[in-house]
Design a protein around this motif. Structure first.
Motif, PDB file in Angstrom:
ATOM      1  N   PRO A   1       0.815  -1.176  -0.034  1.00 53.14           N
ATOM      2  CA  PRO A   1      -0.085  -0.062  -0.093  1.00 53.14           C
ATOM      3  C   PRO A   1       0.952   1.268   0.080  1.00 53.14           C
ATOM      4  O   PRO A   1       2.026   1.287   0.726  1.00 53.14           O
ATOM      5  CB  PRO A   1      -0.891  -0.163   1.330  1.00 53.14           C
ATOM      6  CG  PRO A   1      -0.849  -1.615   1.613  1.00 53.14           C
ATOM      7  CD  PRO A   1       0.571  -2.056   1.291  1.00 53.14           C
ATOM      8  N   VAL A   2       0.449   2.511  -0.583  1.00 55.18           N
ATOM      9  CA  VAL A   2       1.077   3.701  -0.620  1.00 55.18           C
ATOM     10  C   VAL A   2       0.273   4.636  -0.650  1.00 55.18           C
ATOM     11  O   VAL A   2      -0.906   4.953  -1.167  1.00 55.18           O
ATOM     12  CB  VAL A   2       1.692   3.487  -2.184  1.00 55.18           C
ATOM     13  CG1 VAL A   2       2.606   5.029  -2.135  1.00 55.18           C
ATOM     14  CG2 VAL A   2       2.939   2.494  -2.429  1.00 55.18           C
ATOM     15  N   ASP A   3       0.541   5.586   0.321  1.00 57.80           N
ATOM     16  CA  ASP A   3      -0.416   6.583   0.527  1.00 57.80           C
ATOM     17  C   ASP A   3       0.250   8.042   0.099  1.00 57.80           C
ATOM     18  O   ASP A   3      -0.599   8.999  -0.519  1.00 57.80           O
ATOM     19  CB  ASP A   3      -0.667   6.897   2.167  1.00 57.80           C
ATOM     20  CG  ASP A   3      -1.502   5.664   2.702  1.00 57.80           C
ATOM     21  OD1 ASP A   3      -2.566   5.547   2.418  1.00 57.80           O
ATOM     22  OD2 ASP A   3      -0.853   4.881   3.277  1.00 57.80           O
ATOM     23  N   ILE A   4       1.649   8.200   0.304  1.00 57.60           N
ATOM     24  CA  ILE A   4       2.330   9.420  -0.328  1.00 57.60           C
ATOM     25  C   ILE A   4       3.565   8.474  -1.043  1.00 57.60           C
ATOM     26  O   ILE A   4       4.212   7.890  -0.557  1.00 57.60           O
ATOM     27  CB  ILE A   4       2.977  10.193   1.029  1.00 57.60           C
ATOM     28  CG1 ILE A   4       1.565  10.659   1.596  1.00 57.60           C
ATOM     29  CG2 ILE A   4       3.618  11.053   0.170  1.00 57.60           C
ATOM     30  CD1 ILE A   4       2.103  11.732   2.623  1.00 57.60           C
ATOM     31  N   PHE A   5       3.718   9.116  -2.408  1.00 66.00           N
ATOM     32  CA  PHE A   5       4.682   8.586  -3.007  1.00 66.00           C
ATOM     33  C   PHE A   5       5.752   9.761  -3.493  1.00 66.00           C
ATOM     34  O   PHE A   5       5.309  10.405  -4.285  1.00 66.00           O
ATOM     35  CB  PHE A   5       4.188   7.981  -4.433  1.00 66.00           C
ATOM     36  CG  PHE A   5       5.054   7.151  -5.413  1.00 66.00           C
ATOM     37  CD1 PHE A   5       5.640   5.894  -5.096  1.00 66.00           C
ATOM     38  CD2 PHE A   5       5.694   7.979  -6.405  1.00 66.00           C
ATOM     39  CE1 PHE A   5       6.386   5.118  -5.942  1.00 66.00           C
ATOM     40  CE2 PHE A   5       6.513   7.192  -7.310  1.00 66.00           C
ATOM     41  CZ  PHE A   5       6.933   5.953  -6.931  1.00 66.00           C
TER      42      PHE A   5
ATOM     43  N   PRO B   1      -5.545   5.314  -6.771  1.00 69.08           N
ATOM     44  CA  PRO B   1      -6.127   6.615  -7.222  1.00 69.08           C
ATOM     45  C   PRO B   1      -6.093   7.672  -6.306  1.00 69.08           C
ATOM     46  O   PRO B   1      -5.897   8.934  -6.687  1.00 69.08           O
ATOM     47  CB  PRO B   1      -7.568   6.282  -7.531  1.00 69.08           C
ATOM     48  CG  PRO B   1      -7.588   4.609  -7.494  1.00 69.08           C
ATOM     49  CD  PRO B   1      -6.365   4.305  -6.895  1.00 69.08           C
ATOM     50  N   ASN B   2      -5.984   7.526  -4.786  1.00 72.29           N
ATOM     51  CA  ASN B   2      -5.963   8.267  -3.742  1.00 72.29           C
ATOM     52  C   ASN B   2      -4.450   8.766  -3.389  1.00 72.29           C
ATOM     53  O   ASN B   2      -4.242   9.585  -2.284  1.00 72.29           O
ATOM     54  CB  ASN B   2      -6.760   8.004  -2.644  1.00 72.29           C
ATOM     55  CG  ASN B   2      -8.407   7.930  -2.926  1.00 72.29           C
ATOM     56  OD1 ASN B   2      -8.874   8.725  -3.696  1.00 72.29           O
ATOM     57  ND2 ASN B   2      -9.055   7.077  -2.538  1.00 72.29           N
ATOM     58  N   VAL B   3      -3.523   8.144  -4.020  1.00 76.22           N
ATOM     59  CA  VAL B   3      -2.379   8.431  -3.473  1.00 76.22           C
ATOM     60  C   VAL B   3      -1.810  10.033  -3.747  1.00 76.22           C
ATOM     61  O   VAL B   3      -2.419  10.537  -4.485  1.00 76.22           O
ATOM     62  CB  VAL B   3      -1.181   7.631  -4.375  1.00 76.22           C
ATOM     63  CG1 VAL B   3      -0.885   8.168  -5.781  1.00 76.22           C
ATOM     64  CG2 VAL B   3       0.205   7.450  -3.780  1.00 76.22           C
ATOM     65  N   LYS B   4      -0.954  10.466  -2.932  1.00 78.63           N
ATOM     66  CA  LYS B   4      -0.478  11.844  -2.829  1.00 78.63           C
ATOM     67  C   LYS B   4       0.929  11.861  -3.410  1.00 78.63           C
ATOM     68  O   LYS B   4       1.809  10.894  -3.108  1.00 78.63           O
ATOM     69  CB  LYS B   4      -0.382  12.643  -1.614  1.00 78.63           C
ATOM     70  CG  LYS B   4      -1.769  12.798  -1.236  1.00 78.63           C
ATOM     71  CD  LYS B   4      -1.868  13.472   0.296  1.00 78.63           C
ATOM     72  CE  LYS B   4      -3.425  13.372   0.926  1.00 78.63           C
ATOM     73  NZ  LYS B   4      -3.079  14.115   2.309  1.00 78.63           N
TER      74      LYS B   4
ATOM     75  N   VAL C   1       0.918  17.612  -9.130  1.00 77.98           N
ATOM     76  CA  VAL C   1       1.581  17.070  -8.051  1.00 77.98           C
ATOM     77  C   VAL C   1       2.700  18.286  -7.414  1.00 77.98           C
ATOM     78  O   VAL C   1       2.881  19.007  -7.901  1.00 77.98           O
ATOM     79  CB  VAL C   1       2.409  15.787  -8.651  1.00 77.98           C
ATOM     80  CG1 VAL C   1       1.529  14.630  -9.119  1.00 77.98           C
ATOM     81  CG2 VAL C   1       3.642  16.183  -9.474  1.00 77.98           C
ATOM     82  N   ASP C   2       2.843  17.851  -6.107  1.00 82.77           N
ATOM     83  CA  ASP C   2       3.637  18.726  -5.407  1.00 82.77           C
ATOM     84  C   ASP C   2       5.189  18.644  -5.996  1.00 82.77           C
ATOM     85  O   ASP C   2       5.611  17.431  -6.202  1.00 82.77           O
ATOM     86  CB  ASP C   2       3.737  18.407  -3.843  1.00 82.77           C
ATOM     87  CG  ASP C   2       2.151  18.830  -3.253  1.00 82.77           C
ATOM     88  OD1 ASP C   2       2.244  19.810  -2.959  1.00 82.77           O
ATOM     89  OD2 ASP C   2       1.611  17.961  -3.237  1.00 82.77           O
ATOM     90  N   LEU C   3       5.938  19.695  -6.009  1.00 83.29           N
ATOM     91  CA  LEU C   3       7.204  19.627  -6.669  1.00 83.29           C
ATOM     92  C   LEU C   3       8.215  20.193  -5.669  1.00 83.29           C
ATOM     93  O   LEU C   3       8.100  21.078  -4.999  1.00 83.29           O
ATOM     94  CB  LEU C   3       7.399  20.595  -7.592  1.00 83.29           C
ATOM     95  CG  LEU C   3       8.910  20.751  -8.416  1.00 83.29           C
ATOM     96  CD1 LEU C   3       9.276  19.414  -9.173  1.00 83.29           C
ATOM     97  CD2 LEU C   3       8.740  21.782  -9.350  1.00 83.29           C
TER      98      LEU C   3
ATOM     99  N   VAL D   1       8.130  20.411   1.797  1.00 82.02           N
ATOM    100  CA  VAL D   1       7.101  19.966   0.893  1.00 82.02           C
ATOM    101  C   VAL D   1       6.318  18.814   1.539  1.00 82.02           C
ATOM    102  O   VAL D   1       4.797  18.978   1.261  1.00 82.02           O
ATOM    103  CB  VAL D   1       7.503  19.736  -0.611  1.00 82.02           C
ATOM    104  CG1 VAL D   1       6.542  19.189  -1.407  1.00 82.02           C
ATOM    105  CG2 VAL D   1       8.358  20.825  -1.254  1.00 82.02           C
ATOM    106  N   LEU D   2       6.543  18.018   2.045  1.00 80.33           N
ATOM    107  CA  LEU D   2       6.195  16.788   2.530  1.00 80.33           C
ATOM    108  C   LEU D   2       5.152  17.181   3.718  1.00 80.33           C
ATOM    109  O   LEU D   2       3.875  16.642   3.923  1.00 80.33           O
ATOM    110  CB  LEU D   2       7.115  15.756   3.015  1.00 80.33           C
ATOM    111  CG  LEU D   2       6.379  14.713   3.839  1.00 80.33           C
ATOM    112  CD1 LEU D   2       5.495  13.885   2.574  1.00 80.33           C
ATOM    113  CD2 LEU D   2       7.545  13.602   4.229  1.00 80.33           C
ATOM    114  N   GLN D   3       5.680  18.015   4.440  1.00 77.19           N
ATOM    115  CA  GLN D   3       4.712  18.281   5.797  1.00 77.19           C
ATOM    116  C   GLN D   3       3.390  18.834   5.539  1.00 77.19           C
ATOM    117  O   GLN D   3       2.475  18.508   6.102  1.00 77.19           O
ATOM    118  CB  GLN D   3       5.242  19.419   6.582  1.00 77.19           C
ATOM    119  CG  GLN D   3       5.689  20.856   6.092  1.00 77.19           C
ATOM    120  CD  GLN D   3       6.402  21.622   7.011  1.00 77.19           C
ATOM    121  OE1 GLN D   3       6.294  21.653   8.152  1.00 77.19           O
ATOM    122  NE2 GLN D   3       6.828  22.748   6.563  1.00 77.19           N
ATOM    123  N   GLY D   4       3.059  19.424   4.500  1.00 78.12           N
ATOM    124  CA  GLY D   4       1.865  19.928   3.918  1.00 78.12           C
ATOM    125  C   GLY D   4       0.901  18.839   3.580  1.00 78.12           C
ATOM    126  O   GLY D   4      -0.321  18.976   3.584  1.00 78.12           O
TER     127      GLY D   4
END
Length: 235
Positions: free
Chosen positions: A117-121, A155-158, A191-193, A230-233
């Motif tokens: 499972p992956v929530d944040i990649f 689909p819901n991964v960040k 996506v966040d950069l 970036v990640l903390q948000g």
């Protein structure tokens, strides 16, 4: 006549009175036990509700993520985990870095990583492409394929894309196109950069190992800070 509980009663009424008080006393004890039991359950609920299943953050990259030349505990993904733990956040970091990995290699490897499972990649690939002079369009195509595959499976991964830059000796046009490719990918995919993973580390000798490419422990601390901003948000 005998006096019972302040009242004079005959024999048979005395017996009935004693039995009645006995029953009432028993009910009272049961109510107390039930009340105490409910109280204990209520006290336990907040603690149980506070327990959250840890979500997964996958760092998918090359030797920078893997922590080439340093102890695994000194690599920036491990330092990010330390920060998460200090804040008692329910996240678990998985370091899926592989030294020498290119975007083509990552594209081939991604399905194996997505078995969990992956929530944040966090996607950190492209640096080795740049050092090898691989066409920017090919690098961008491979990164896009990885992003698409991750979203298809979860689909819901960040997703966070780690921007990379190449040394100026690769040529001004190539270096510029390479840098812009990450910006365009992030914008097109929403996506966040991380603008430049090695910000304030790349090219600074005392923050890198002898090869001048891989951060030393002190450099990894700065890289972890670049990631954390970036990640903390998303946590």
């Amino acid at each position: 006549m005998k006096k019972f509980n302040g009242i004079y009663m005959s024999g048979k009424y005395l017996i009935v009175g004693i039995l009645l008080l006995s029953v009432l006393g028993s009910c009272g004890n049961n109510e107390d036990k039930t009340s105490n039991s409910n109280k204990q359950k209520r006290e336990q609920l907040p603690r149980e509700a506070g327990k959250e299943k840890a979500k997964t953050i996958v760092f998918f990259g090359n030797s920078l993520t893997a922590g080439y030349g340093v102890d695994p505990s000194e690599a920036f993904p491990a330092l990010v985990q330390e920060k998460i733990d200090s804040l008692e956040l329910p996240y678990k970091v998985i370091n899926s870095g592989l030294s020498g990995e290119t975007t083509a290699g990552g594209k081939s490897r991604i399905d194996w990583i997505l078995r969990q499972p992956v929530d944040i990649f966090v996607l950190e690939l492209g640096g080795n492409d740049g050092l090898r002079g691989i066409p920017v369009a090919e690098t961008a195509k491979n990164l896009q394929a990885i992003i698409d595959r991750v979203r298809e499976k979860y689909p819901n991964v960040k997703i966070i894309l780690a921007g990379m830059q190449v040394p100026p000796n690769m040529g001004r046009n190539y270096a510029s196109a390479f840098r812009v490719a990450f910006q365009q990918l992030a914008a097109n995919n929403h996506v966040d950069l991380i603008p430049f993973l090695l910000e304030n580390v790349g090219g600074i000798s005392h923050l890198n190992q002898a090869d001048g490419i891989h951060p030393n422990p002190q450099g990894h601390k700065i890289v972890a800070g670049n990631v954390w901003r970036v990640l903390q948000g998303l946590l």
